[in-house]
Design an enzyme around this catalytic site. Structure first.
Site, PDB file in Angstrom:
ATOM      1  N   HIS A  69       0.839  -1.200   0.000  1.00  0.00           N
ATOM      2  CA  HIS A  69       0.000   0.000   0.000  1.00  0.00           C
ATOM      3  C   HIS A  69       0.884   1.264   0.000  1.00  0.00           C
ATOM      4  O   HIS A  69       0.703   2.160  -0.820  1.00  0.00           O
ATOM      5  CB  HIS A  69      -0.928  -0.025   1.223  1.00  0.00           C
ATOM      6  CG  HIS A  69      -1.776   1.202   1.395  1.00  0.00           C
ATOM      7  ND1 HIS A  69      -3.136   1.181   1.267  1.00  0.00           N
ATOM      8  CD2 HIS A  69      -1.437   2.481   1.697  1.00  0.00           C
ATOM      9  CE1 HIS A  69      -3.601   2.414   1.472  1.00  0.00           C
ATOM     10  NE2 HIS A  69      -2.592   3.212   1.739  1.00  0.00           N
ATOM     11  N   GLU A  70       1.848   1.302   0.914  1.00  0.00           N
ATOM     12  CA  GLU A  70       2.705   2.491   1.015  1.00  0.00           C
ATOM     13  C   GLU A  70       3.573   2.649  -0.228  1.00  0.00           C
ATOM     14  O   GLU A  70       3.832   3.760  -0.675  1.00  0.00           O
ATOM     15  CB  GLU A  70       3.576   2.434   2.274  1.00  0.00           C
ATOM     16  CG  GLU A  70       2.780   2.427   3.587  1.00  0.00           C
ATOM     17  CD  GLU A  70       1.696   3.493   3.664  1.00  0.00           C
ATOM     18  OE1 GLU A  70       1.938   4.631   3.212  1.00  0.00           O
ATOM     19  OE2 GLU A  70       0.600   3.187   4.170  1.00  0.00           O
ATOM     20  N   HIS A  98       1.737   4.527  -2.987  1.00  0.00           N
ATOM     21  CA  HIS A  98       1.860   5.980  -2.828  1.00  0.00           C
ATOM     22  C   HIS A  98       3.222   6.435  -3.351  1.00  0.00           C
ATOM     23  O   HIS A  98       3.329   7.380  -4.111  1.00  0.00           O
ATOM     24  CB  HIS A  98       1.807   6.378  -1.340  1.00  0.00           C
ATOM     25  CG  HIS A  98       0.450   6.282  -0.713  1.00  0.00           C
ATOM     26  ND1 HIS A  98      -0.644   6.975  -1.168  1.00  0.00           N
ATOM     27  CD2 HIS A  98       0.017   5.586   0.369  1.00  0.00           C
ATOM     28  CE1 HIS A  98      -1.692   6.715  -0.389  1.00  0.00           C
ATOM     29  NE2 HIS A  98      -1.316   5.859   0.546  1.00  0.00           N
TER      30      HIS A  98
HETATM   31 ZN   LIG Z   1      -2.397   5.212   2.196  1.00  0.00          ZN
END
Ligand SMILES: [Zn+2]
Ligand SMILES: [Zn+2]
Length: 147
Positions: free
Chosen positions: A65-66, A69
């Site tokens: 998830h990170e 980004h």
């Molecule tokens: Zn996030």
């Protein structure tokens, strides 16, 4: 638990495997994070991870998830949660949408020291003939056994 530099290496490994790209910045444990599993800092490119999730079975999904980004930001694409680019990439790599719920540690057994009274809550049964009190080396006795 991994050190910050081992964590950075681990994040890079995941990055190479799932995104075919290097993670060029640093990752840190940050115990001030409460319910979020991780955070990306566009200012300097580093990632923070919540040590409470370190042993969680979905920790890799939090890293994914990170990294979504992270890689989208440097690709000048939509790197925020509400952006389409983010949603698509997250689905492709199988990252978590939210931080997984933390399940409180279940305590099944409680031992106490016959000598000093120190208590030892445990998930698993321990061999009281082998293990002694960490404070005074006294004998441990089982107080509660719930299954
Ligand atoms: Zn996030
Ligand atoms: Zn003791």
């Amino acid at each position: 638990m991994l050190t910050n530099s081992e964590l950075t290496d681990f994040v890079n490994k995941i990055s190479l495997e799932s995104f075919n790209r290097t993670f060029k910045h640093k990752a840190f444990w940050n115990s001030r994070l409460r319910t979020t599993g991780g955070r990306f800092f566009p200012k300097d490119g580093h990632l923070d991870f919540n040590p409470k999730f370190a042993e969680h079975p979905d920790f890799v999904k939090i890293i994914l998830h990170e990294l979504c980004h992270y890689h989208l930001y440097y690709a000048h694409a939509g790197y925020k949660h509400e952006n389409r680019d983010f949603k698509i990439l997250l689905q492709q790599v199988g990252g978590s949408r939210h931080a997984p719920a933390l399940t409180p540690r279940k305590i099944n057994y409680l031992y106490s020291c016959e000598n000093c009274g120190q208590e030892y809550p445990r998930q698993r049964k321990i061999d009281t003939r082998k293990y002694r009190c960490g404070k005074c080396r006294g004998k441990l006795k089982r107080v509660i056994r719930k299954v």
